[in-house]
Design a protein around this motif. Structure first.
Motif, PDB file in Angstrom:
ATOM      1  N   THR A  44       0.776  -1.125   0.001  1.00 42.69           N
ATOM      2  CA  THR A  44      -0.020   0.075  -0.048  1.00 42.69           C
ATOM      3  C   THR A  44       0.874   1.390  -0.029  1.00 42.69           C
ATOM      4  O   THR A  44       1.784   1.344   0.846  1.00 42.69           O
ATOM      5  CB  THR A  44      -0.798  -0.009   1.090  1.00 42.69           C
ATOM      6  N   LEU A  45       0.530   2.124  -0.699  1.00 37.21           N
ATOM      7  CA  LEU A  45       1.254   3.287  -1.080  1.00 37.21           C
ATOM      8  C   LEU A  45       0.292   4.439  -0.321  1.00 37.21           C
ATOM      9  O   LEU A  45      -0.838   4.324  -0.513  1.00 37.21           O
ATOM     10  CB  LEU A  45       1.558   3.975  -2.450  1.00 37.21           C
ATOM     11  N   ILE A  46       0.864   5.293   0.584  1.00 38.53           N
ATOM     12  CA  ILE A  46      -0.070   6.437   1.445  1.00 38.53           C
ATOM     13  C   ILE A  46       0.587   7.692   0.887  1.00 38.53           C
ATOM     14  O   ILE A  46       1.715   8.048   0.879  1.00 38.53           O
ATOM     15  CB  ILE A  46       0.053   6.279   2.728  1.00 38.53           C
ATOM     16  N   PHE A  47      -0.237   8.446  -0.024  1.00 36.88           N
ATOM     17  CA  PHE A  47       0.039   9.890  -0.598  1.00 36.88           C
ATOM     18  C   PHE A  47      -0.582  10.657   0.342  1.00 36.88           C
ATOM     19  O   PHE A  47      -1.689  10.796   0.709  1.00 36.88           O
ATOM     20  CB  PHE A  47      -0.650   9.899  -1.972  1.00 36.88           C
ATOM     21  N   THR A  48       0.149  11.855   0.779  1.00 33.34           N
ATOM     22  CA  THR A  48      -0.407  12.848   1.641  1.00 33.34           C
ATOM     23  C   THR A  48      -0.022  14.341   0.888  1.00 33.34           C
ATOM     24  O   THR A  48       0.959  14.599   0.397  1.00 33.34           O
ATOM     25  CB  THR A  48       0.333  12.924   2.875  1.00 33.34           C
ATOM     26  N   TRP A  49      -1.034  14.963   0.521  1.00 35.62           N
ATOM     27  CA  TRP A  49      -0.870  16.440   0.044  1.00 35.62           C
ATOM     28  C   TRP A  49      -1.118  17.487   0.931  1.00 35.62           C
ATOM     29  O   TRP A  49      -1.967  17.372   2.003  1.00 35.62           O
ATOM     30  CB  TRP A  49      -1.951  16.640  -1.355  1.00 35.62           C
ATOM     31  N   GLY A  50      -0.402  18.448   0.957  1.00 30.80           N
ATOM     32  CA  GLY A  50      -0.342  19.688   1.890  1.00 30.80           C
ATOM     33  C   GLY A  50       0.776  19.717   2.655  1.00 30.80           C
ATOM     34  O   GLY A  50       1.772  18.861   2.667  1.00 30.80           O
ATOM     35  N   LYS A  51       1.068  20.986   3.281  1.00 30.93           N
ATOM     36  CA  LYS A  51       2.075  21.202   4.017  1.00 30.93           C
ATOM     37  C   LYS A  51       2.145  20.420   5.308  1.00 30.93           C
ATOM     38  O   LYS A  51       0.979  20.363   6.029  1.00 30.93           O
ATOM     39  CB  LYS A  51       2.574  22.784   4.140  1.00 30.93           C
ATOM     40  N   PRO A  52       3.207  20.443   5.962  1.00 31.84           N
ATOM     41  CA  PRO A  52       3.084  19.725   7.414  1.00 31.84           C
ATOM     42  C   PRO A  52       2.403  20.629   8.527  1.00 31.84           C
ATOM     43  O   PRO A  52       2.477  21.853   8.347  1.00 31.84           O
ATOM     44  CB  PRO A  52       4.590  19.814   7.889  1.00 31.84           C
ATOM     45  N   GLY A  53       1.190  20.108   8.847  1.00 35.23           N
ATOM     46  CA  GLY A  53       0.318  20.710   9.888  1.00 35.23           C
ATOM     47  C   GLY A  53      -0.762  21.169   9.012  1.00 35.23           C
ATOM     48  O   GLY A  53      -1.850  21.602   9.906  1.00 35.23           O
ATOM     49  N   GLN A  54      -0.768  21.178   7.937  1.00 33.34           N
ATOM     50  CA  GLN A  54      -1.909  21.560   6.993  1.00 33.34           C
ATOM     51  C   GLN A  54      -2.101  20.701   6.176  1.00 33.34           C
ATOM     52  O   GLN A  54      -2.269  20.926   4.766  1.00 33.34           O
ATOM     53  CB  GLN A  54      -1.675  22.934   6.327  1.00 33.34           C
ATOM     54  N   VAL A  55      -2.587  19.294   6.350  1.00 28.98           N
ATOM     55  CA  VAL A  55      -2.463  18.166   5.249  1.00 28.98           C
ATOM     56  C   VAL A  55      -4.240  18.563   4.819  1.00 28.98           C
ATOM     57  O   VAL A  55      -5.189  18.772   5.472  1.00 28.98           O
ATOM     58  CB  VAL A  55      -2.782  16.956   6.109  1.00 28.98           C
ATOM     59  N   TYR A  56      -4.112  18.433   3.400  1.00 27.12           N
ATOM     60  CA  TYR A  56      -5.310  18.679   2.640  1.00 27.12           C
ATOM     61  C   TYR A  56      -5.940  17.376   2.334  1.00 27.12           C
ATOM     62  O   TYR A  56      -7.098  17.481   2.239  1.00 27.12           O
ATOM     63  CB  TYR A  56      -4.968  19.426   1.294  1.00 27.12           C
ATOM     64  N   THR A  58      -5.273  12.967   2.293  1.00 23.73           N
ATOM     65  CA  THR A  58      -4.481  11.671   2.325  1.00 23.73           C
ATOM     66  C   THR A  58      -5.263  10.394   1.466  1.00 23.73           C
ATOM     67  O   THR A  58      -6.615  10.333   1.873  1.00 23.73           O
ATOM     68  CB  THR A  58      -4.094  11.180   3.749  1.00 23.73           C
ATOM     69  N   ARG A  59      -4.401   9.805   0.590  1.00 21.65           N
ATOM     70  CA  ARG A  59      -5.430   8.787  -0.169  1.00 21.65           C
ATOM     71  C   ARG A  59      -4.231   7.427  -0.030  1.00 21.65           C
ATOM     72  O   ARG A  59      -2.957   7.760  -0.422  1.00 21.65           O
ATOM     73  CB  ARG A  59      -5.480   9.222  -1.534  1.00 21.65           C
ATOM     74  N   LYS A  60      -5.055   6.309  -0.201  1.00 22.77           N
ATOM     75  CA  LYS A  60      -4.094   5.184  -0.099  1.00 22.77           C
ATOM     76  C   LYS A  60      -4.191   4.485  -1.426  1.00 22.77           C
ATOM     77  O   LYS A  60      -5.515   4.686  -1.983  1.00 22.77           O
ATOM     78  CB  LYS A  60      -4.643   4.272   1.041  1.00 22.77           C
ATOM     79  N   ALA A  61      -3.160   3.721  -1.912  1.00 25.30           N
ATOM     80  CA  ALA A  61      -3.248   2.987  -3.269  1.00 25.30           C
ATOM     81  C   ALA A  61      -2.681   1.580  -3.139  1.00 25.30           C
ATOM     82  O   ALA A  61      -1.665   1.528  -2.350  1.00 25.30           O
ATOM     83  CB  ALA A  61      -2.688   3.866  -4.427  1.00 25.30           C
ATOM     84  N   ASP A  62      -3.109   0.467  -3.616  1.00 23.35           N
ATOM     85  CA  ASP A  62      -2.884  -0.562  -3.530  1.00 23.35           C
ATOM     86  C   ASP A  62      -2.015  -1.079  -4.706  1.00 23.35           C
ATOM     87  O   ASP A  62      -2.343  -0.778  -5.890  1.00 23.35           O
ATOM     88  CB  ASP A  62      -4.009  -1.677  -3.472  1.00 23.35           C
TER      89      ASP A  62
END
Length: 132
Positions: A44-56, A58-62
């Motif tokens: 599983t890949l876990i993608f996070t967009w946004g700056k630290p402390g301001q996460v816009y 998070t999506r997971k992909a298999d």
């Protein structure tokens, strides 16, 4: 509604397969151009967009398939279309011996322009941040 398959290809300024492969197949490489942070937990890949402390977002992909030095295919966990996936692949351009990256993704027909813009923006980031 079934999604439409889109493919975007961009020539890269590099003949070094191992460097490009790491940029499209490892969390460290993907976090340089697709998302601010990418982690891997098993398949599983876990993608996070946004700056630290301001996460816009998070999506997971298999991860569905990895063909070393050629392609990685994954499917977003929240994807409802059973045929949809995202694939990042390398191709060698015959004339220059450089590589191109090809992105295959699926989009709702009304969102194709936005999806194409997003991937082109990500490819611009890849080239700007890495010089490839």
């Amino acid at each position: 509604m079934r999604k439409k398959k889109i493919t975007i290809e961009r020539a890269l300024r590099s003949r070094t397969e191992s460097i490009i492969w790491k940029l499209i197949s490892t969390p460290a490489g993907l976090s340089r151009w697709i998302a601010e942070e990418v982690e891997q937990d098993g398949d599983t890949l876990i993608f996070t967009w946004g700056k630290p402390g301001q996460v816009y977002e998070t999506r997971k992909a298999d991860i569905l398939e990895v063909v070393r030095n050629l392609s990685i295919r994954f499917k977003w966990e929240d994807e409802e279309d059973p045929d949809a996936y995202t694939e990042l692949s390398l191709t060698r351009l015959g004339i220059t011996d450089d590589f191109a990256i090809s992105i295959t993704d699926f989009s709702d027909p009304d969102d194709i322009q936005d999806m194409t813009y997003m991937w082109n923006h990500d490819l611009d980031r890849l080239q700007y941040k890495t010089g490839v």
